[in-house]
Design an enzyme around this catalytic site. Structure first.
Site, PDB file in Angstrom:
ATOM      1  N   ASP A   9     -15.555 -40.269 -23.490  1.00 58.69           N
ATOM      2  CA  ASP A   9     -14.197 -39.954 -23.874  1.00 58.69           C
ATOM      3  C   ASP A   9     -13.422 -39.699 -22.576  1.00 58.69           C
ATOM      4  O   ASP A   9     -14.018 -39.494 -21.519  1.00 58.69           O
ATOM      5  CB  ASP A   9     -14.218 -38.717 -24.771  1.00 58.69           C
ATOM      6  CG  ASP A   9     -12.839 -38.166 -25.033  1.00 58.69           C
ATOM      7  OD1 ASP A   9     -11.988 -38.916 -25.527  1.00 58.69           O
ATOM      8  OD2 ASP A   9     -12.615 -36.976 -24.726  1.00 58.69           O
ATOM      9  N   ASP A  13     -15.862 -34.172 -25.772  1.00 56.30           N
ATOM     10  CA  ASP A  13     -15.587 -32.739 -25.893  1.00 56.30           C
ATOM     11  C   ASP A  13     -15.114 -32.338 -27.274  1.00 56.30           C
ATOM     12  O   ASP A  13     -14.789 -31.170 -27.499  1.00 56.30           O
ATOM     13  CB  ASP A  13     -14.514 -32.326 -24.879  1.00 56.30           C
ATOM     14  CG  ASP A  13     -13.172 -32.970 -25.195  1.00 56.30           C
ATOM     15  OD1 ASP A  13     -13.096 -34.224 -25.175  1.00 56.30           O
ATOM     16  OD2 ASP A  13     -12.208 -32.240 -25.473  1.00 56.30           O
ATOM     17  N   ASP A  69      -9.723 -37.763 -22.283  1.00 59.65           N
ATOM     18  CA  ASP A  69      -9.019 -36.477 -22.254  1.00 59.65           C
ATOM     19  C   ASP A  69      -9.937 -35.337 -22.674  1.00 59.65           C
ATOM     20  O   ASP A  69     -10.557 -35.380 -23.742  1.00 59.65           O
ATOM     21  CB  ASP A  69      -7.800 -36.519 -23.185  1.00 59.65           C
ATOM     22  CG  ASP A  69      -6.687 -37.387 -22.632  1.00 59.65           C
ATOM     23  OD1 ASP A  69      -6.308 -37.176 -21.463  1.00 59.65           O
ATOM     24  OD2 ASP A  69      -6.198 -38.273 -23.365  1.00 59.65           O
TER      25      ASP A  69
END
Length: 218
Positions: free
Chosen positions: A11, A167, A13
């Site tokens: 990922d 995250d 961001d």
């Protein structure tokens, strides 16, 4: 020792780039500008990882298409005003070099737009590290598996030899839906308990800890 994984998919961001606070701020300011009920910080953090339109629709399910377009445009204004201030998390740049040297193929699966991802890849100089990238305007939004399935097929690897790293619970559910393994980082948008509930192979508090684990066990 033989590797467990061939493909590492990241990922962006909140995983590689420290952008969670800026995204949250931009979402809330955009809703205030348009006159829609302003989401809480927790609500705004939850949708990070979705495609931008899907995120706004989730936060404002009763808004019409025109309102969603306006809030998306307002979000972009606030986000881009701070875009140049965003930085990579400590250890990311060095780790990507180490992963490539260890023989892993690297890709990105992100809720960013293609234009947004290309902009940060150029600004950070990281584009050359990734075999392929996939964004929310090129596939169904996370956690639909299409984004990750495309990267797996493009890289010519098997799902069980792929590790999705993120995250948010959206990243981990994406991995489940695509039949891959996952690893979670706790410093991004979603809390540790929510991440743990989806049973990633590991949960790490910083990128160097993740890097050490992948190089030793991946």
């Amino acid at each position: 020792m033989s590797k467990r994984f061939d493909l590492l998919v990241f990922d962006w961001d909140g995983t590689l780039m420290d952008s969670t606070a800026t995204i949250t701020y931009a979402i809330r300011q955009a809703f205030e500008d348009i006159g829609l009920p302003v989401p809480t910080e927790r609500e705004a953090r939850y949708v990070i990882g979705y495609g931008l339109t899907e995120a706004m629709q989730h936060l404002a399910p009763r808004a019409d298409d025109g309102q969603i377009r306006k809030v998306v445009d307002a979000y972009r204004h606030y986000y881009l005003a701070r875009d140049q201030q965003l930085v990579l998390f400590d250890g990311v740049r060095e780790a990507l070099v180490q992963f490539a040297e260890a023989g892993f193929t690297l890709c990105v699966a992100t809720g960013k737009s293609r234009a947004g991802l290309d902009r940060v890849l150029e600004a950070t100089g990281l584009g050359a590290h990734f075999l392929a990238t996939r964004t929310a305007d090129e596939a169904f939004s996370k956690p639909h598996p299409a984004m990750l399935e495309y990267l797996i097929d493009f890289a010519g690897v098997e799902p069980e030899r792929t590790l999705m790293i993120g995250d948010t619970t959206h990243d981990l559910q994406l991995a489940i839906n695509a039949g891959t393994h996952s690893a979670a980082l706790t410093y991004g948008a979603h809390d540790t308990d929510a991440l743990a509930a989806l049973q990633p192979l590991g949960i790490f508090d910083d990128f160097p800890a993740l890097t050490e684990w992948i190089l030793a066990h991946g």
